[in-house]
Design an enzyme around this catalytic site. Sequence first.
Site, PDB file in Angstrom:
ATOM      1  N   SER A 150      53.645  29.681 -38.404  1.00 46.98           N
ATOM      2  CA  SER A 150      53.078  30.024 -39.723  1.00 46.98           C
ATOM      3  C   SER A 150      52.188  31.257 -39.733  1.00 46.98           C
ATOM      4  O   SER A 150      51.692  31.636 -40.801  1.00 46.98           O
ATOM      5  CB  SER A 150      52.299  28.835 -40.285  1.00 46.98           C
ATOM      6  OG  SER A 150      53.187  27.835 -40.727  1.00 46.98           O
ATOM      7  N   LYS A 177      53.004  33.777 -42.347  1.00 44.87           N
ATOM      8  CA  LYS A 177      52.486  33.811 -43.724  1.00 44.87           C
ATOM      9  C   LYS A 177      51.515  34.966 -43.967  1.00 44.87           C
ATOM     10  O   LYS A 177      51.276  35.340 -45.117  1.00 44.87           O
ATOM     11  CB  LYS A 177      51.846  32.468 -44.074  1.00 44.87           C
ATOM     12  CG  LYS A 177      52.846  31.300 -44.109  1.00 44.87           C
ATOM     13  CD  LYS A 177      52.168  30.008 -44.508  1.00 44.87           C
ATOM     14  CE  LYS A 177      53.161  28.856 -44.615  1.00 44.87           C
ATOM     15  NZ  LYS A 177      53.444  28.217 -43.337  1.00 44.87           N
ATOM     16  N   SER A 187      48.246  26.487 -45.205  1.00 45.36           N
ATOM     17  CA  SER A 187      49.569  26.731 -44.617  1.00 45.36           C
ATOM     18  C   SER A 187      50.670  25.931 -45.314  1.00 45.36           C
ATOM     19  O   SER A 187      51.574  25.399 -44.667  1.00 45.36           O
ATOM     20  CB  SER A 187      49.551  26.394 -43.121  1.00 45.36           C
ATOM     21  OG  SER A 187      50.571  27.091 -42.446  1.00 45.36           O
TER      22      SER A 187
END
Length: 369
Positions: free
Chosen positions: A148, A151, A204
């Site tokens: 993640s 992101k 997240s």
Amino acid sequence: MRTWASFFCSVFLAFSLALSPTADAAPQKSKATATKTVKKKSAKAVKTKKVSAKKNVRKKAVVAASNKSVRKTAGKTTTSRKFAASKKVSKKRYAVRKVRGPSYAQLHGLRGSSDPLGLQTTAVLAYDMDSNEVLYEKNADERLPIASITKLMTALVIVESGVSLDEKFKVTKEDFVRSSARSKLRNGMYLSRKQALHLALMSSDNRAAHFLARTFPGGKARFIRDMNTKAAMIGMFDSVFYDSIGLNNENKSSALDLSRLLASAGEYDLIRELSTTPMAQIPVGRRLVTSRTTNSFVANDNWDVSLQKTGLTTAAGYCLAMETEIGGKTVAIIFLDSPNKAARNQDAEKLKAWLSGQFMTASASEDSN
């Protein structure tokens, strides 16, 4: 003659008298036998009735027991369903803990490599953002899955694209990406790009990150192209992106490349603010969606985190990219493939303590000169 006639009459009379009790007794005997037969029949009927009654009692008992068992079972089922449906019951408590498989670094023999500090994390980088100097590194140029941390690039593309952050869109089932991580977003909700960006960076949220790519002008394909174009523009030559979330384990980068991503994302105050919010209540329609950060250092008074993103998949292990103040210097700290969250946090504390000591030593040396 009369004498013989009288004699025969007397004999006949006596014989008749002798036979008359026998004749009377026969009917009595017959009557007694009939009575006895009737009594036998009555007794048999009573016995039959009793047996039938006992059978009926047994049948009723069996039926009653069966009904009781059914009611009991039904009651248990109902209770069980109520118990399972109750909000007070934590699903985590009864969930079977999944054993994670080997990470990409493990499969390639990288995990367990040694370094002076004995850190458990496979790839480590501490980078001075002011002087562009590498302060500490371990496998920093290895190309690994980043989960993640992806992101951060998603946020950078959204902010630089010029799209309206206040424009709202509907969350659809297409945003329900397959993941073990929980999401606050539900089908049919309406939220703005800014709200989705906040959820993606702070907690997240995978659905939020997918939502941002899906609603991008040109769709997901255009969004992924822009991510890779941006990576090349800022010198992330060991990086590639296949989704906006990080669930695709082909999303790879190196710790050195991620320091460049932190530097570019850090140019925008919005990304800094949204990524370092400890907790937020975001109004989505009539609901208030409460979310919290995935990085425990954000709310830790001993740390001054100004930009961050965590990551986790089986292939990537536990990952962290953050910008923080240590000894008066702005330092980028990147961890890729920590074996668990505790090890990642311990490594961060150990690295921070070592850097603090180095900065103090350097400061003392400068003062003496």
